[in-house]
Every structure is written in C-alpha cells, then in structure tokens.
Design an enzyme around this catalytic site. Structure first.
Site, PDB file in Angstrom:
ATOM      1  N   ASP A 150       0.813  -1.228   0.000  1.00 44.86           N
ATOM      2  CA  ASP A 150       0.000   0.000   0.000  1.00 44.86           C
ATOM      3  C   ASP A 150       0.844   1.274   0.000  1.00 44.86           C
ATOM      4  OD1 ASP A 150      -1.922  -1.996   0.536  1.00 44.86           O
ATOM      5  OD2 ASP A 150      -1.902  -1.563   2.676  1.00 44.86           O
TER       6      ASP A 150
ATOM      7  N   GLU B   3     -11.183  -0.940  -3.438  1.00 41.40           N
ATOM      8  CA  GLU B   3     -10.488  -0.196  -2.396  1.00 41.40           C
ATOM      9  C   GLU B   3      -9.374   0.648  -3.026  1.00 41.40           C
ATOM     10  OE1 GLU B   3      -9.182  -3.471  -0.032  1.00 41.40           O
ATOM     11  OE2 GLU B   3      -7.495  -3.972  -1.351  1.00 41.40           O
TER      12      GLU B   3
END
Length: 323
Positions: free
Chosen positions: A34, A203
């Site tokens: 991420d 997401e």
C-alpha cells in the site's frame, strides 16, 4: 589468462554500472504494501504499510530517495504508542504538507460497525517524523454509504481546498476537509459524505489532474489473490461522474502476482510519471508477503493511461527536475 581476467573485470564493471543506474524491483527490502508516494524537499518519499498480521502491524516506516535508486529507511515514524485509540492494523498511509507541517492520515483497527477505529490524522514538523496523534480520536470512525473507513487519499484541488477519498467494502466516498484538518465541511447539498463509487471499485482510491481532466484510480479484485489489479476512470469534474475505462496495472505471473494498491510520482516540471505499487513475489503464498515496486506509467495522445508493464528492472536513476 590475463586477457580473460581483464574481460571479466570490464563485464563486471559494466554490469555494476547498469545496476547502479536502475532501481530494480522491489525497491525497498522487507514485506511492505500500500505505498503512498510523495515529493518533499526535493526528495522522493514512500510511506508503505508494514505488511504483517494485524496484531503485528502496529507501526509505519518511511523511505526517502534523491534518485529513485538509493533509498534511506526512516524507522517507526509512528506507532500505536502515539495513538491511544489505535491498537492494531495501522495501514495505507496518506500524507500532505501544509504550511510548515506534515499531516499523515492512516487507517487503524480494521474497524467494523460499533467498534473504535477508522481514519486518523497525525502531525509532524518533518516528513521523517516522529508523528503524533493530531485529534485524539478518528477523523472518520463510522460506516457511511457502506464504505469501511480505510485506504484514504488526500487531494488538493486547484481551488486550494483539500478533499479526501476513502473506502473499502466496494464503496468509495469523498469528503471535504476543513482547512486545519480537524473535521469535515458539508458539500453544497449539506451532505458530508459523497459516494463516487465507479464500476468494479474495491479499495485504494487515488486522484490526480492532468490536462484539466480528473483521473480516479482504484484497486479491484481480492488483495490476497492473482486478480488484484488497478483500474481507472476520467471525468471533467471533481465529483465525476466517473465511468470506468479499464485496467492499467495487472500481474505478470512470471514476475509478480497480485499487483495493486498503488500511488504515483510525477516529476515536477515535466510529464514523467512513475507508478509505485505492491505485488507478491513469484512462489510466495503467504498473504502478507508483499513488496513495493516501481515502474514507468505512460499516457497516449488522447490522455488515456497505457497498460503498465511490470518489471524486475524497475526504473532508471532519476533526479527531480526543477519546476
């Protein structure tokens, strides 16, 4: 024999020079995911999730570089000891500089309805931290429009206003941040949470503007599986509507699996774009065994993003251009 040794030394020197001129992938060692990409003080910065089980995922590291090849590690820029309400699962940081301070937005506790957690804010006078909790509570701690408060991305619009995109569980919200980041402002319809979910969204939202067009990017598929990827849409305005165009980042089973949850560098002053993302090395089956990689991202003449080729070589040594 002497001739053979000389040839070997020349070959070794050429190879060493080539390696030094490229980042290679992954660009940092260790299990991370991420990544958030930012440029501060004429340096490239990466703020990733420490990829581990939620109970061990209680801190964030950062990495800085002047050339995308050599990276310096900044250890534990924040951990749960600095955030009383955060107990575990700190991930997906986003960061902005405002005036002389740096504001780090993060997700914590993998919150569900009725639980304490969500999106928090921390502040520091340095991009390397240490960061301290800014609000003493989550900025967003409840479920709105079906979106779990995770995977935030903070976007400064051309009017100087700050907006945040966020959301898991297949829903993407946009909120308007107060100028001091202490809360939210209502939109024109007096609503605080604007859902802008495009088709296929899961997401990891991200937004940028290029040639007066708003690009919305996000991750699709399951984060533990081979179908994890990045797709995008383009709109004429901040709130869309965003119609899905297609995928731009997918796995190559020969190089890495599950390529997704990305961020971007744009070299100031030109149109060089770099995509920073995580993927799972070939042969790895553990869900949290993810690494941070970087490759070039290009646009075609019509402004559409070309499919990204993931590599083991990474990118060429690059200096920040002056604006």
């Amino acid at each position: 024999m002497r001739k053979q040794i000389l040839c070997y030394l020349i070959t070794f020197s050429i190879n060493a020079f080539t390696v030094a001129q490229q980042s290679g992938n992954p660009i940092i060692s260790g299990w991370y995911a991420d990544p958030e990409a930012a440029i501060f003080n004429r340096q490239f910065w990466i703020y990733p999730t420490y990829s581990a089980k939620y109970e061990q995922q209680v801190f964030l590291d950062a990495f800085s570089s002047s050339d995308l090849v050599q990276w310096q590690k900044h250890v534990r820029i924040i951990d749960t000891s600095a955030v009383r309400w955060a107990k575990r699962a700190i991930w997906a940081p986003a960061i902005v500089q405002k005036d002389s301070l740096y504001y780090l937005f993060f997700s914590a506790n993998d919150v569900h309805p009725g639980e304490v957690g969500g999106i928090g804010v921390a502040v520091s006078s340095s991009p390397a931290g240490p960061f301290k909790d800014f609000l003493g509570k989550p900025l967003i701690g409840e479920i709105h429009n079906g979106a779990q408060p995770i995977d935030q991305f903070v976007f400064k619009n051309s009017d100087g206003e700050y907006y945040m995109l966020y959301g898991g569980w297949g829903h993407c919200n946009m909120v308007h941040l107060k100028k001091d980041f202490t809360g939210l402002l209502p939109f024109d319809d007096n609503e605080y949470y604007q859902e802008i979910t495009p088709q296929g969204y899961v997401e990891g939202p991200l937004m940028f503007v290029r040639n007066k067009k708003y690009y919305l990017m996000w991750s699709e598929g399951g984060w533990t599986g081979p179908d994890y990827c990045v797709a995008y849409a383009i709109a004429d305005s901040l709130k869309g509507p965003f119609k899905r165009i297609g995928k731009v980042l997918t796995q190559d089973a020969r190089i890495g699996r599950g390529a997704g949850h990305h961020s971007l560098f744009r070299n100031p002053g030109n149109d060089e774009w770099y995509i920073v993302y995580h993927r799972r090395p070939v042969g790895e089956t553990e869900a949290n065994h993810r690494v941070v990689c970087i490759d070039r991202m290009y646009f075609d003449r019509n402004g559409f993003i070309k499919p990204v080729k993931i590599t083991n070589q990474g990118v060429q040594k690059t200096s920040l251009s002056k604006k």
